[in-house]
Design a protein around this motif. Structure first.
Motif: not given
Ligand SMILES: C[S@@+](CC[C@H](N)C(=O)[O-])C[C@H]1O[C@@H](n2cnc3c(N)ncnc32)[C@H](O)[C@@H]1O
Length: 334
Positions: A107-111, A129-131, A134-136, A157-159
């Motif tokens: 979760v929050g996988c970024g790219t 999963i990420d929000q 463009s990263s996904l 969204n995490i929430f």
């Molecule tokens: C610093 S990046 C980390 C990416 C990856 N986990 C890494 O360690 O390389 C933070 C990521 O969290 C995602 N993010 C932040 N808040 C979020 C939310 N409420 N729901 C889903 N994704 C979220 C952002 O879109 C972003 O891609």
């Protein structure tokens, strides 16, 4: 590339938590509410219920639509991805710890570099999963190019997580919760998705390790960023210019972040009936045959004492503090 068949075993309606079925290009819940799948990515993002939290989430979404982190430049094959993960240590240890038949949710996988990397073991089912779309899309492009049929990416969204409760063996969320307005609440949401005896891997900015970076942030603000070489990552020769730029923006211009201590996260674990398993860096001692180069993430480690934790975290200012000050704790859901 079609959605993997297994996706409906893991995704859930973000509104009701109920199962979704696939109908043509959409995912549909039991009441007929449809969610689009565009460019192979189910769009299951809905706002956070609290208006205050939604304000921060929206701001972070905008930020990460512009800053796709981590950068993919130069990562153009599975072997380069493996090489990067192997060098980082953490990726390799995670790969060694996760069984080949496990279901994994990042979760929050970024790219999606970690998601794709863990999916190189084709018997695992891995979902990111990420929000940030463009990263996904960068993760999805890699997945399609190298035909990773066991990997999927979902916008969420995490929430209001669009995943079934108690559905995954391993949940990873690293570098994310500290960018949300309620990291502890986010942790509790994530934990719901983990099966009993499954593992949760949480990476957060450390309260002590990040002090030097906080000081540099103030300095850069006053000097307009001209002294960037003071940051060890910006001096690295093995990282290209565009990745350094993404790193700098993520670390020094991020609109929202919080810092956390080891004992704070251990307290979350205790409150939620999660057993401490290990830490990176270690927090209370090593297990047999373990070295700093080879950590056994899913083996139960000594947790140490609060005094030991303070001393260790002070030391982290000079070790992990050089690369952002992120620490990881692994727990098992009881
Ligand atoms: C610093 S990046 C980390 C990416 C990856 N986990 C890494 O360690 O390389 C933070 C990521 O969290 C995602 N993010 C932040 N808040 C979020 C939310 N409420 N729901 C889903 N994704 C979220 C952002 O879109 C972003 O891609």
């Amino acid at each position: 590339m079609p959605l993997p068949n297994f996706i409906t075993d893991y995704v859930a309606c973000p509104e009701t938590g109920s199962p979704l079925t696939q109908e043509r290009d959409d995912l549909v819940n039991e009441y007929g509410i449809r969610y689009r799948v565009i460019d192979g990515i189910p769009r299951l993002l809905i706002p956070t219920k609290s208006a205050e939290e939604e304000k921060v989430r929206g701001m972070m979404q905008k930020f990460y639509e512009g800053v796709t982190f981590p950068g993919y430049d130069g990562i153009d094959s599975p072997s380069v991805l493996m090489d990067k993960a192997t060098k980082s240590g953490f990726g390799r240890w995670l790969d060694e710890a996760i069984p080949p038949l496990a279901s994994v949710l990042e979760v929050g996988c970024g790219t999606g570099q970690m998601t794709n990397f863990l999916g190189l073991v084709s018997t695992r089912k891995v979902m990111g999963i990420d929000q940030s779309i463009s990263s996904l899309l960068l993760g999805q492009q890699f997945r399609e190019r190298f035909d990773l049929k066991n990997v999927s990416f979902v916008q969420g969204n995490i929430f209001t997580l669009p995943a079934k409760n108690s559905s995954v063996d391993v949940l990873i969320c690293s570098g994310v919760l500290h960018h949300t307005p309620d990291p502890e609440g986010g942790f509790k949401e994530l934990l719901k998705k983990v099966k009993k005896d499954g593992y949760i891997v949480i990476g957060l900015y450390n309260r002590y390790a990040r002090i030097p970076l906080g000081a540099r942030k103030c300095l850069f603000r006053c000097t307009g960023g001209t002294l960037r070489w003071l940051d060890a990552h910006m001096r690295r020769r093995d990282v290209d210019k565009s990745k350094k730029e993404i790193w700098f923006t993520d670390q020094y211009r991020n609109p929202h972040e919080s810092w956390h201590s080891v004992d704070e996260v251990l307290q979350w674990f205790t409150e939620c009936n999660v057993q401490f398993i290990s830490g990176v860096p270690e927090i209370g001692g090593r297990v047999k045959d373990e070295t700093p180069q080879k950590q056994k993430l899913f083996e139960r480690h000594p947790a140490g004492t609060p005094f030991q934790h303070v001393m260790k975290q002070l030391g982290w200012m000079f070790t992990i503090g050089r690369e952002g000050g992120l620490f990881v704790l692994v727990g098992r859901k009881k």
